[in-house]
Design a protein around this motif. Structure first.
Motif, short mmCIF file in Angstrom:
data_model
loop_
_atom_site.label_atom_id
_atom_site.label_comp_id
_atom_site.label_asym_id
_atom_site.label_seq_id
_atom_site.Cartn_x
_atom_site.Cartn_y
_atom_site.Cartn_z
N ASP A 181 2.35 3.10 -2.21
CA ASP A 181 2.04 4.14 -3.20
C ASP A 181 0.82 4.97 -2.81
OD1 ASP A 181 4.19 3.39 -4.76
OD2 ASP A 181 3.00 2.13 -6.10
N ASP A 182 0.00 4.47 -1.91
CA ASP A 182 -1.20 5.20 -1.48
C ASP A 182 -0.91 6.23 -0.39
OD1 ASP A 182 -2.69 3.61 -3.22
OD2 ASP A 182 -3.07 2.11 -1.67
N LEU A 183 0.26 6.19 0.23
CA LEU A 183 0.55 7.06 1.37
C LEU A 183 0.43 8.55 1.04
CD1 LEU A 183 3.56 5.27 3.07
CD2 LEU A 183 1.17 5.29 3.78
N CYS A 184 0.90 8.95 -0.10
CA CYS A 184 0.87 10.38 -0.44
C CYS A 184 -0.53 10.88 -0.75
CB CYS A 184 1.82 10.67 -1.60
SG CYS A 184 3.54 10.48 -1.13
N ARG A 185 -1.49 9.99 -0.88
CA ARG A 185 -2.87 10.40 -1.14
C ARG A 185 -3.72 10.42 0.13
NH1 ARG A 185 -1.32 7.55 -5.63
NH2 ARG A 185 -2.12 5.55 -4.98
N LEU A 186 -3.12 10.13 1.29
CA LEU A 186 -3.86 10.18 2.55
C LEU A 186 -4.20 11.63 2.88
CD1 LEU A 186 -1.74 7.75 4.76
CD2 LEU A 186 -3.98 7.28 3.71
N SER A 187 -5.38 11.84 3.49
CA SER A 187 -5.69 13.19 3.95
C SER A 187 -4.77 13.48 5.12
CB SER A 187 -7.16 13.29 4.37
OG SER A 187 -7.41 12.44 5.46
N TRP B 3 0.81 -1.21 0.00
CA TRP B 3 0.00 0.00 0.00
C TRP B 3 0.85 1.27 0.00
CZ3 TRP B 3 2.10 1.75 4.31
CH2 TRP B 3 2.41 0.84 5.31
#
Length: 154
Positions: A122-128, A120
């Protein structure tokens, strides 16, 4: 990026151990291997590599842990901050990129141990997100004042 004529310094969280690089790092990388994850207590280690002769410890004593037969890791015994990684006998050493006084100056250009990368990641930078002080109630900010050593020596 910081020019090599400027002091390139860093150190641990409490300020007991400080260093200076004589030259800009020759390579900045991240490593996702399980050993690096455990060594830094995070999902990856970030390292700025240089020749061993280009690193000068300017304050305090580095503590060493031999994490394998080939490698050793340096840290501050007072606050526990991970500070270095090296393969014994290589003539090279890496400081932890986050321990640099200006870690943004040298972005990583290479990744190692990619088999340990979290699926997961790659999803870290899209976290609020929110700012650090935005999470602290206004009446409590004084309690959260940092005791961390300031970046750069005064």
């Amino acid at each position: 990026m910081i020019g090599i004529t400027q002091a390139l310094t860093g150190g641990c969280q409490c300020g007991a151990v400080r260093y200076r690089l004589k030259q800009a790092p020759s390579r900045v990388s991240i490593c996702f291997c399980r050993m690096c994850q455990k060594a830094v207590g995070g999902y990856f280690g970030a390292f700025a590599g240089s020749a061993l002769d280009d690193l000068v410890w300017t304050k305090g004593q580095l503590s060493i842990f031999a994490s394998s037969e080939a490698a050793e890791r340096g840290f501050c015994s007072s606050c526990g901050t991970p500070l270095s990684f090296s393969y014994r006998g290589s003539g090279r050493i890496s400081v932890t990129a986050g321990s640099l006084d200006d870690p943004a100056a040298y972005p990583p250009t290479l990744a190692h141990g990619v088999e340990g990368r979290m699926p997961w990641f790659d999803d870290l930078c899209r976290l609020s997100g929110s700012s650090t002080e935005g999470d602290i109630p206004p009446g409590e900010i004084a309690r959260y004042r940092s005791r961390q050593h300031p970046d750069q020596e005064s």
